[in-house]
Design a protein around this motif. Structure first.
Motif, PDB file in Angstrom:
ATOM      1  N   LEU A 153       0.867  -1.129  -0.291  1.00 16.15           N
ATOM      2  CA  LEU A 153       0.227   0.335   0.117  1.00 16.15           C
ATOM      3  C   LEU A 153       0.739   1.740   0.236  1.00 16.15           C
ATOM      4  N   HIS A 154       0.555   2.154  -1.051  1.00 11.77           N
ATOM      5  CA  HIS A 154       1.747   3.922  -0.771  1.00 11.77           C
ATOM      6  C   HIS A 154       0.241   4.372  -0.421  1.00 11.77           C
ATOM      7  N   LEU A 155       0.621   5.096   0.285  1.00 11.60           N
ATOM      8  CA  LEU A 155       0.088   6.071   0.814  1.00 11.60           C
ATOM      9  C   LEU A 155       1.120   7.610   0.512  1.00 11.60           C
ATOM     10  N   CYS A 156       0.315   8.750  -0.201  1.00 13.41           N
ATOM     11  CA  CYS A 156       0.726  10.027   0.496  1.00 13.41           C
ATOM     12  C   CYS A 156       0.513  10.828   1.303  1.00 13.41           C
ATOM     13  N   ASP A 157       1.203  11.173   2.462  1.00 11.03           N
ATOM     14  CA  ASP A 157       0.676  12.042   3.399  1.00 11.03           C
ATOM     15  C   ASP A 157       0.603  13.324   3.111  1.00 11.03           C
ATOM     16  N   PHE A 158       0.328  14.183   3.997  1.00 12.93           N
ATOM     17  CA  PHE A 158      -0.041  16.080   3.917  1.00 12.93           C
ATOM     18  C   PHE A 158       1.307  16.538   3.610  1.00 12.93           C
ATOM     19  N   ASN A 159       2.527  15.561   4.148  1.00  9.69           N
ATOM     20  CA  ASN A 159       3.555  16.180   3.903  1.00  9.69           C
ATOM     21  C   ASN A 159       4.202  15.747   2.706  1.00  9.69           C
ATOM     22  N   LEU A 160       2.999  14.926   1.696  1.00  9.32           N
ATOM     23  CA  LEU A 160       3.618  14.193   0.373  1.00  9.32           C
ATOM     24  C   LEU A 160       4.436  13.589   0.945  1.00  9.32           C
ATOM     25  N   ARG A 161       5.037  13.220   1.651  1.00  8.71           N
ATOM     26  CA  ARG A 161       6.073  12.005   1.493  1.00  8.71           C
ATOM     27  C   ARG A 161       5.280  10.801   0.751  1.00  8.71           C
ATOM     28  N   ASN A 162       5.924   9.655   0.358  1.00  7.91           N
ATOM     29  CA  ASN A 162       5.819   8.384   0.451  1.00  7.91           C
ATOM     30  C   ASN A 162       5.112   7.542   0.872  1.00  7.91           C
ATOM     31  N   ILE A 163       4.625   6.835   1.362  1.00 11.32           N
ATOM     32  CA  ILE A 163       5.084   5.683   2.854  1.00 11.32           C
ATOM     33  C   ILE A 163       3.870   4.328   2.478  1.00 11.32           C
ATOM     34  N   ARG A 164       5.100   3.385   2.474  1.00 11.43           N
ATOM     35  CA  ARG A 164       4.650   2.514   1.817  1.00 11.43           C
ATOM     36  C   ARG A 164       4.508   1.452   3.235  1.00 11.43           C
ATOM     37  N   VAL A 165       4.081   0.332   3.408  1.00  9.37           N
ATOM     38  CA  VAL A 165       3.273  -0.758   4.085  1.00  9.37           C
ATOM     39  C   VAL A 165       2.919  -1.985   3.683  1.00  9.37           C
ATOM     40  N   LEU A 166       2.546  -3.055   4.428  1.00  6.24           N
ATOM     41  CA  LEU A 166       2.331  -4.476   3.823  1.00  6.24           C
ATOM     42  C   LEU A 166       0.617  -4.437   4.125  1.00  6.24           C
ATOM     43  N   VAL A 167       0.278  -5.319   3.236  1.00  5.47           N
ATOM     44  CA  VAL A 167      -1.287  -5.219   3.535  1.00  5.47           C
ATOM     45  C   VAL A 167      -1.496  -7.192   3.257  1.00  5.47           C
ATOM     46  N   ARG A 168      -1.203  -8.083   4.407  1.00  4.02           N
ATOM     47  CA  ARG A 168      -1.474  -9.049   4.204  1.00  4.02           C
ATOM     48  C   ARG A 168      -2.684 -10.303   3.654  1.00  4.02           C
ATOM     49  N   SER A 169      -3.862  -8.475   4.105  1.00  7.04           N
ATOM     50  CA  SER A 169      -4.938  -9.238   4.297  1.00  7.04           C
ATOM     51  C   SER A 169      -6.127  -9.152   2.926  1.00  7.04           C
ATOM     52  N   ASP A 170      -6.112 -10.520   1.778  1.00  6.96           N
ATOM     53  CA  ASP A 170      -6.521  -9.451   0.886  1.00  6.96           C
ATOM     54  C   ASP A 170      -7.816  -9.106   1.365  1.00  6.96           C
ATOM     55  N   ASP A 171      -8.498  -9.427   1.775  1.00  5.64           N
ATOM     56  CA  ASP A 171     -10.299  -9.071   2.756  1.00  5.64           C
ATOM     57  C   ASP A 171      -9.625  -7.341   2.602  1.00  5.64           C
ATOM     58  N   LEU A 172      -8.742  -6.657   3.267  1.00  6.85           N
ATOM     59  CA  LEU A 172      -8.279  -5.499   3.685  1.00  6.85           C
ATOM     60  C   LEU A 172      -8.214  -4.853   2.220  1.00  6.85           C
ATOM     61  N   ALA A 173      -7.101  -5.754   1.425  1.00  2.33           N
ATOM     62  CA  ALA A 173      -6.844  -4.957   0.592  1.00  2.33           C
ATOM     63  C   ALA A 173      -7.470  -4.761  -1.042  1.00  2.33           C
ATOM     64  N   ALA A 174      -8.734  -5.384  -0.510  1.00  2.00           N
ATOM     65  CA  ALA A 174      -9.792  -5.219  -1.418  1.00  2.00           C
ATOM     66  C   ALA A 174     -10.487  -4.196  -1.483  1.00  2.00           C
ATOM     67  N   LYS A 175     -11.117  -3.494   0.067  1.00  4.19           N
ATOM     68  CA  LYS A 175     -11.267  -2.652   0.122  1.00  4.19           C
ATOM     69  C   LYS A 175     -10.341  -0.983   0.094  1.00  4.19           C
ATOM     70  N   LEU A 176      -9.235  -1.511   0.378  1.00  2.04           N
ATOM     71  CA  LEU A 176      -8.339  -0.568   0.124  1.00  2.04           C
ATOM     72  C   LEU A 176      -8.333   0.239  -1.592  1.00  2.04           C
ATOM     73  N   GLU A 177      -8.434  -1.298  -2.433  1.00  2.00           N
ATOM     74  CA  GLU A 177      -8.442  -0.514  -3.734  1.00  2.00           C
ATOM     75  C   GLU A 177      -9.210  -0.413  -4.456  1.00  2.00           C
ATOM     76  N   SER A 178     -10.972   0.386  -3.159  1.00  5.52           N
ATOM     77  CA  SER A 178     -11.727   1.212  -3.566  1.00  5.52           C
ATOM     78  C   SER A 178     -11.800   2.466  -3.677  1.00  5.52           C
ATOM     79  N   ARG A 179     -10.453   2.640  -2.391  1.00  3.85           N
ATOM     80  CA  ARG A 179      -9.857   3.791  -1.968  1.00  3.85           C
ATOM     81  C   ARG A 179      -8.638   4.877  -3.058  1.00  3.85           C
TER      82      ARG A 179
END
Length: 160
Positions: free
Chosen positions: A61-87
């Motif tokens: 998962l790649h997030l861009c925070d309010f300081n425009l930093r690229n933050i990367r974290v793992l998502v191991r749950s397929d269900d959570l990944a599917a929900k995040l993909e819609s965002r």
């Protein structure tokens, strides 16, 4: 023992005796954040989902925070990944992240590939004025009904 001359990235200080002999020497890390230990904790990261890619059995998962930093974290749950993909690119989210964090000049950040997303909430976007209107509309044990709540607070605290 010779005093630190600053010829390398380590800064230091030396306590000199009157006869130019070193009594004590202190080496200071070149960055004020180098001495902070990495910690294992759970905290929230807020930002916009910029992408979600699958590698092997986990998602990144790649997030861009309010300081425009690229933050990367793992998502191991397929269900959570599917929900995040819609965002992806649809607004701000608050992601609960568990794992190892490090202190940087920009604050505490999750270490890539050592932190896992465990849940998220979609955040409402709006102006600060909208947020303040919402907060002031909430009945706070009668404080909103007072003509001058600050004066009442000072009276209760003995500040007058």
């Amino acid at each position: 023992m010779e005093p630190v001359k600053g010829e390398d990235p380590v800064h230091g200080a030396a306590d000199m005796h009157t006869e130019d002999t070193v009594v004590a020497q202190l080496a200071i890390p070149s960055s004020k954040f180098e001495w902070f230990p990495r910690i294992h904790t759970t905290d929230e990261v807020r930002g916009t989902v910029t992408s979600l890619t699958k590698r092997g059995s986990s998602h990144h998962l790649h997030l861009c925070d309010f300081n425009l930093r690229n933050i990367r974290v793992l998502v191991r749950s397929d269900d959570l990944a599917a929900k995040l993909e819609s965002r992806v690119q649809t607004g701000m989210v608050g992601v609960q992240v568990m794992g190892r964090w490090e202190r940087t000049e920009a604050g505490w950040l999750p270490i890539s590939d050592e932190c896992e997303a465990i849940s998220f909430v979609a955040l409402k976007e709006g102006s600060i004025a909208d947020s303040l209107d919402l907060l002031t509309s909430i009945a706070c044990d009668g404080w909103n009904a007072l003509d001058d709540p600050i004066a009442e607070w000072k009276k209760l605290r003995g500040c007058e």
